[in-house]
Motif scaffolding. Structure first.
Motif, mmCIF file in Angstrom:
data_model
loop_
_atom_site.group_PDB
_atom_site.id
_atom_site.type_symbol
_atom_site.label_atom_id
_atom_site.label_comp_id
_atom_site.label_asym_id
_atom_site.label_seq_id
_atom_site.Cartn_x
_atom_site.Cartn_y
_atom_site.Cartn_z
ATOM 1 N N ALA A 1 0.859 -1.216 -0.023
ATOM 2 C CA ALA A 1 -0.066 -0.109 0.068
ATOM 3 C C ALA A 1 0.951 1.070 0.062
ATOM 4 C CB ALA A 1 -0.700 -0.133 1.269
ATOM 5 N N GLU A 2 0.156 2.355 -0.742
ATOM 6 C CA GLU A 2 1.086 3.507 -0.604
ATOM 7 C C GLU A 2 0.557 4.268 0.615
ATOM 8 O OE1 GLU A 2 0.157 5.746 -4.184
ATOM 9 O OE2 GLU A 2 0.941 4.194 -5.413
ATOM 10 N N MET A 3 1.100 3.655 1.823
ATOM 11 C CA MET A 3 0.795 4.247 3.203
ATOM 12 C C MET A 3 2.378 4.168 3.847
ATOM 13 S SD MET A 3 -2.506 2.290 4.486
ATOM 14 C CE MET A 3 -4.040 2.224 3.422
ATOM 15 N N PRO A 4 2.675 5.322 4.420
ATOM 16 C CA PRO A 4 3.884 5.596 4.980
ATOM 17 C C PRO A 4 4.394 4.378 6.119
ATOM 18 C CG PRO A 4 2.553 7.326 5.700
ATOM 19 C CD PRO A 4 1.686 6.685 4.702
ATOM 20 N N ASP A 5 3.317 3.919 6.823
ATOM 21 C CA ASP A 5 3.472 2.987 7.627
ATOM 22 C C ASP A 5 3.151 1.380 7.238
ATOM 23 O OD1 ASP A 5 0.773 3.035 7.360
ATOM 24 O OD2 ASP A 5 0.477 3.085 9.705
ATOM 25 N N GLY A 6 2.948 1.308 6.172
ATOM 26 C CA GLY A 6 2.829 0.051 5.494
ATOM 27 C C GLY A 6 3.903 -0.939 5.596
ATOM 28 N N GLY A 7 5.158 -0.457 5.126
ATOM 29 C CA GLY A 7 6.317 -1.383 5.219
ATOM 30 C C GLY A 7 6.722 -1.618 6.779
ATOM 31 N N LYS A 8 6.648 -0.430 7.563
ATOM 32 C CA LYS A 8 6.939 -0.639 9.017
ATOM 33 C C LYS A 8 5.950 -1.888 9.572
ATOM 34 C CE LYS A 8 8.838 3.867 9.640
ATOM 35 N NZ LYS A 8 8.757 5.101 10.582
ATOM 36 N N LEU A 9 4.829 -1.840 9.348
ATOM 37 C CA LEU A 9 3.775 -2.881 9.861
ATOM 38 C C LEU A 9 4.141 -4.318 9.436
ATOM 39 C CD1 LEU A 9 0.269 -0.870 9.555
ATOM 40 C CD2 LEU A 9 1.577 -1.715 11.814
ATOM 41 N N HIS A 10 4.411 -4.345 8.238
ATOM 42 C CA HIS A 10 4.857 -5.353 7.585
ATOM 43 C C HIS A 10 6.081 -6.146 8.217
ATOM 44 C CE1 HIS A 10 5.086 -8.294 3.907
ATOM 45 N NE2 HIS A 10 6.121 -8.246 4.140
ATOM 46 N N GLU A 11 7.230 -5.388 8.464
ATOM 47 C CA GLU A 11 8.429 -5.965 9.117
ATOM 48 C C GLU A 11 7.991 -6.185 10.655
ATOM 49 O OE1 GLU A 11 11.164 -6.762 7.632
ATOM 50 O OE2 GLU A 11 10.063 -6.295 5.864
#
Length: 461
Positions: A107-117
């Motif tokens: 998703a183009e959300m700033p926290d998407g990658g952080k939530l994933h990790e």
């Protein structure tokens, strides 16, 4: 517990919890519950703090209240709550998850990658396995588990093809096509964003799955293609792998990153590597599933000399064109075969390759003898047979028993096209004996070529 054992539990659970289960038809949790209730004979635990029952099954307000640690948890709740919910399941002892919710690294959300990790770190520490997030789910057709948001997926025929896809939409396109074409699946798997289960892990698991004889991969991209290729080369000598790589052109390549959060890579290099490491490569979705059908049913073809036998001359011509376009050769019959065909068939038929049976179509025994004779020829590596319904079924019959005997001699694919309800029993009997049937001569030929491609792979040192 290692990942392959966790994956075995994921696909064969005795108990399943659904976090986000509901009776509200407008919610994803409703469709997941419907899929599960209609397919699964094990214990089901809906989790919803506002419900006493869901689908008439006792519901629980939270993970802590469940009477046991479920083997599998399907998560259909807002993404902000997923980490803590998964943590609670892990603390209870659950080690397998299907996370349908989106909004992570794709998703183009700033926290998407952080939530994933953050979620990946949690499940990796617990040695748990996750399909998803951002997936439609999984279906174990042969074992009675539809852990997806699409109840209709359980209507597909049971078979021996495992379809593994990064795109849920592709699975939802191929499933109805497979139903129409009589193609059966062992499993349908939507990898989604591949939190910690990617192609390598799935391939390693499917290598030992007794229900799966052939694996079909729809690939958009992967962060570690070498690991995937290493698994393909290990598995392909015992189970054929068919692969379709999307992202041939620049815009599709970019779309892959936004769709699944993955690197797609150069198409030509990727496809070349797939072939080098032992995958049979398809170029269209129809080819992907059709090649898998042939490879799951028929023996490999060792050679490229093809015999074309048709009830209508036009089908034979199309089949010949397709065979030569695919790089196969039309077999030169031996003198013994030619002389016998010239004795069997009248002079106004085409008795050399391709063979036209149109003028003797009413003589089922004669047609059968011709097909069996061709199958015995040592100059023939494989056969494409084209039968099309064109008049009264009492007059026109298919030499099914001869076709079955001929397939014992040589790899064979069949084009069988007819009005609904006329030759259904014929098709069923042919396919019940391991001979794949297709609706067009082109696909029958291309699928025979796939058998030849796999034969070349097996002959490599």
């Amino acid at each position: 517990m290692m990942k392959p054992e966790r994956l075995k539990t994921l696909f064969n659970p005795e108990s399943v919890a659904v976090a986000g289960a509901t009776d509200n038809e407008n919610k994803m949790g409703y469709h997941v519950m419907k899929s599960l209730v209609e397919s699964f004979d094990g214990r089901i635990y809906p989790v919803n703090p506002g419900k006493d029952q869901v689908f008439g099954i006792a519901a629980y307000p939270g993970v802590e209240e469940l009477p046991e640690a479920p083997d599998l948890a399907i998560i259909v709740i807002p993404r902000e709550k997923i980490h803590d919910t998964v943590k609670k399941f892990i603390e209870r002892g659950t080690g397998a998850f299907v996370i349908i919710t989106s909004g992570f690294r794709e998703a183009e959300m700033p926290d998407g990658g952080k939530l994933h990790e953050k979620l990946r770190n949690l499940v990796e520490r617990a040695n748990a396995v996750v399909i998803g997030p951002n997936t439609f789910g999984i279906v174990n057709v042969r074992r009675g588990l539809n852990a997806s948001f699409t109840p209709a997926l359980f209507k597909v025929r049971g078979g021996s093809i495992a379809l593994v896809s990064q795109s849920g939409g592709i699975c939802h396109l191929l499933a109805p096509y497979a139903m129409r074409e009589g193609i059966g699946f062992s499993k349908i798997i939507g990898l989604g964003n591949r939190l910690n289960v990617d192609f390598p892990e799935i391939l390693e698991y499917l290598a030992t799955d007794d229900d799966t004889r052939c694996i079909a991969l729809y690939i958009e991209g992967t962060e570690n293609p070498r690991r995937m290729l290493d698994e393909i080369v290990k598995i392909t000598r015992s189970k054929p792998v068919v692969a379709l790589k999307a992202g041939r052109f620049e815009k599709a390549d970019r779309a892959s990153r936004s769709h699944t959060g993955s690197m797609a890579g150069d198409y030509r290099i990727f496809v070349s590597a797939l072939k080098q490491y032992g995958a049979v490569v398809a170029e269209t979705l129809e080819e992907l599933i059709s090649f898998a059908k042939a490879l799951s049913m028929q023996k490999p073809m060792f050679g490229d000399r093809v015999a074309v036998v048709s009830l209508v001359a036009g089908l034979g011509m199309v089949a010949c064109d397709t065979a030569e376009k695919c790089g196969m050769k039309l077999a030169e019959f031996s003198e013994n075969t030619r002389s016998q065909l010239y004795e069997l068939l009248p002079p106004y038929t085409i008795r050399d390759n391709p063979v036209d049976l149109g003028f003797v179509a009413s003589d089922v025994e004669l047609c059968g003898k011709a097909i069996e004779l061709i199958a015995e020829d040592r100059n023939v590596d494989g056969i494409v047979l084209n039968y099309v319904y064109s008049w009264s079924g009492d007059f026109l019959q298919v030499p099914v028993d001869s076709i079955i005997r001929a397939s014992g001699q040589k790899p064979m694919t069949v084009c069988l096209n007819y009005p609904p309800g006329t030759w259904d029993d014929v098709r069923e009997k042919i396919e019940a004996n391991g001979i794949p049937v297709y609706s067009t001569p082109e696909m029958a030929v291309k699928s025979l070529k796939a058998l030849g491609d796999y034969g070349k792979i097996l002959l490599r040192e």
